[in-house]
Design a protein around this motif. Structure first.
Motif: not given
Lengths: 82, 152
Positions: B124-126, B129-131, B141-144, B146-147
């Motif tokens: 989920k960090e690197i 993939v997007w949902k 769009w869901v955005e995480g 973590y950069i």
């Protein structure tokens, strides 16, 4: 000039309405320079500039990262898989 | 002997038994499996309902990063033997598995649970993939949060 292919994913693809772009970058451009050019060309990207992730040849890049000639560039938001 | 590492991004229904078989060895006595699911009703944070999720991947980079996650697991938990990481993409409805992480080891007290947990957290960090969440109220769009660092 260095013509590069840019792949777009998720929000960025929706915002620009396309899956790929071509841009002409000056030789020895960096990721920061690419972002400057993108935001100047597509002002609708301006609000998300700081959250745009840039991959150069399928590896995460920072603002200082160089963009080699013929590189594959991908732009996307922070990932959300799983 | 080389331990099996199974990495895949697929539009097909996830097959847990098949993945488990691919990462099971003569020496396997424990398998820790994590499955992410499409949740219909979300209570935590901003309560909402989900009609479906639309997943997409930057496939070549995503596969490379999934392989990197497996390498990181092996360096942290050398007792882990088989590793399987499979992400499903496309339109996925509630109660559907979206991702499988399977780690096998000789015994359960080898870090195999923690390894599977690390696998999903790191994915989920690197992994690119997007949902997109589609709800009765609309879609986004869901955005995480973590950069990744350059080269991470």
């Amino acid at each position: 000039m260095n013509r590069i292919q840019i792949l777009l994913f998720a929000t960025l693809r929706d915002t620009l309405g396309t899956r790929r772009l071509q841009l002409d970058l000056p030789a020895e451009a960096t990721v920061a320079g690419l972002k400057d050019l993108l935001v100047a060309t597509y002002p609708q990207l301006s609000p998300s500039r700081n959250s745009i992730m840039v991959a150069v040849n399928q590896e995460y890049a920072g603002d200082d990262s160089p963009i080699p000639s013929g590189a594959e560039i991908a732009l996307f938001p922070p990932v959300s898989g799983g | 002997m080389e331990f099996p590492t199974v990495i895949s991004i697929t539009e097909d229904v996830l097959d847990l038994d098949a993945l488990l078989a691919q990462v099971t060895l003569d020496s396997t006595g424990a398998a820790a499996v994590f499955t992410g699911m499409v949740r219909k009703v979300t209570a935590r944070g901003e309560a909402h309902e989900t009609l479906y999720l639309e997943y997409e991947a930057y496939q070549p980079m995503a596969e490379a990063k999934m392989r990197q996650v497996a390498d990181e697991i092996r360096s942290r938990w050398p007792a882990v033997e088989g590793i399987g990481i499979v992400q499903r993409v496309g339109r996925l409805h509630p109660q559907t598995p979206t991702v499988l992480i399977a780690c096998t080891a000789a015994h359960r007290d080898t870090g195999v649970f923690e390894a599977a947990r690390y696998g999903i957290d790191r994915l989920k960090e690197i992994v690119p993939v997007w949902k997109k969440e589609v709800s009765p109220q609309g879609e986004f769009w869901v955005e995480g949060d973590y950069i990744p660092k350059p080269g991470e």
